[in-house]
Design a protein around this motif. Structure first.
Motif, PDB file in Angstrom:
ATOM      1  N   TYR A  87      35.272 -33.426 -62.437  1.00  6.65           N
ATOM      2  CA  TYR A  87      33.812 -33.434 -61.766  1.00  6.65           C
ATOM      3  C   TYR A  87      32.863 -33.996 -62.116  1.00  6.65           C
ATOM      4  N   GLN A 107      23.645 -42.667 -66.460  1.00  8.13           N
ATOM      5  CA  GLN A 107      23.500 -41.931 -65.290  1.00  8.13           C
ATOM      6  C   GLN A 107      24.733 -40.872 -65.364  1.00  8.13           C
ATOM      7  N   PHE A 109      26.788 -38.112 -63.226  1.00 11.02           N
ATOM      8  CA  PHE A 109      27.096 -37.677 -61.747  1.00 11.02           C
ATOM      9  C   PHE A 109      27.995 -36.508 -61.830  1.00 11.02           C
ATOM     10  N   GLN A 110      27.775 -35.480 -60.885  1.00  7.95           N
ATOM     11  CA  GLN A 110      28.638 -34.430 -60.681  1.00  7.95           C
ATOM     12  C   GLN A 110      29.044 -34.883 -59.144  1.00  7.95           C
ATOM     13  N   GLU A 111      30.363 -35.248 -59.284  1.00  5.04           N
ATOM     14  CA  GLU A 111      30.995 -35.831 -58.177  1.00  5.04           C
ATOM     15  C   GLU A 111      30.060 -37.350 -57.701  1.00  5.04           C
ATOM     16  N   LYS A 112      29.556 -37.246 -56.689  1.00  6.34           N
ATOM     17  CA  LYS A 112      28.921 -38.268 -56.325  1.00  6.34           C
ATOM     18  C   LYS A 112      27.071 -37.973 -56.501  1.00  6.34           C
ATOM     19  N   LYS A 113      26.989 -36.971 -56.884  1.00  8.21           N
ATOM     20  CA  LYS A 113      25.440 -36.499 -56.843  1.00  8.21           C
ATOM     21  C   LYS A 113      24.909 -36.897 -58.243  1.00  8.21           C
ATOM     22  N   VAL A 114      23.587 -37.545 -58.168  1.00 11.58           N
ATOM     23  CA  VAL A 114      23.297 -37.763 -59.622  1.00 11.58           C
ATOM     24  C   VAL A 114      22.253 -36.712 -60.134  1.00 11.58           C
ATOM     25  N   LEU A 115      22.903 -36.158 -61.388  1.00  9.96           N
ATOM     26  CA  LEU A 115      22.316 -35.095 -62.196  1.00  9.96           C
ATOM     27  C   LEU A 115      21.029 -35.810 -63.223  1.00  9.96           C
ATOM     28  N   GLU A 117      19.434 -39.361 -64.786  1.00 10.80           N
ATOM     29  CA  GLU A 117      19.327 -40.692 -64.863  1.00 10.80           C
ATOM     30  C   GLU A 117      18.083 -40.878 -66.275  1.00 10.80           C
TER      31      GLU A 117
END
Length: 147
Positions: A87, A107, A109-115, A117
């Motif tokens: 994930y 960076q 990511f949780q799947e395609k979401k940037v958590l 940066e």
């Protein structure tokens, strides 16, 4: 006498390149870890054993599960790579190196979401440990170290 000095100088110059080795490219290891407290902790993965006491002291958890990792040899100091799990993924973009640190853009990511940066400096003499978001009854931890 000047001919003798010239011969000694030439012999030294011929010997010198063979004795000086080019610096080996350094390797950076990056890992994604879930830290938790459990009744029966699993053995700590070999990659994390050198940091086990530090991680326990920093976070207070008794189990550290490595869910993703990657290593990259840096030839120029401006490479990038990704440590991935099911994930989460950590994208690392090296922006340069000095004698003692690497400048990194990170960076998460949780799947395609940037958590997350951020820009960080990784010291060649100590690991970089970043506490990430809460995951269930534990926490996500990002680790980077020069090997």
């Amino acid at each position: 006498m000047p001919l003798r000095l010239l011969l000694i100088f030439l012999a030294a110059m011929a010997w010198l390149p063979g004795s000086v080795r080019a610096a080996e490219p350094e390797k950076i290891w990056s890992g994604i870890v879930i830290a938790r407290n459990v009744a029966q902790p699993e053995p700590t993965p070999a990659e994390l054993r050198p940091l086990q006491k530090t991680l326990h002291h920093l976070f207070g958890y008794n189990q550290f599960k490595l869910i993703g990792q990657a290593s990259k040899k840096l030839n120029k100091g401006d490479e990038d790579w990704m440590a991935s799990s099911k994930y989460f993924s950590l994208h690392v973009d090296s922006k340069g190196v000095t004698n003692s640190t690497y400048l990194l853009n990170l960076q998460l990511f949780q799947e395609k979401k940037v958590l997350l940066e951020t820009e960080a400096r990784l010291s060649k003499s100590s690991p970089l440990v970043i506490k990430g978001p809460q995951i269930g009854d534990g926490v996500l931890v990002l680790l980077l170290m020069v090997q």
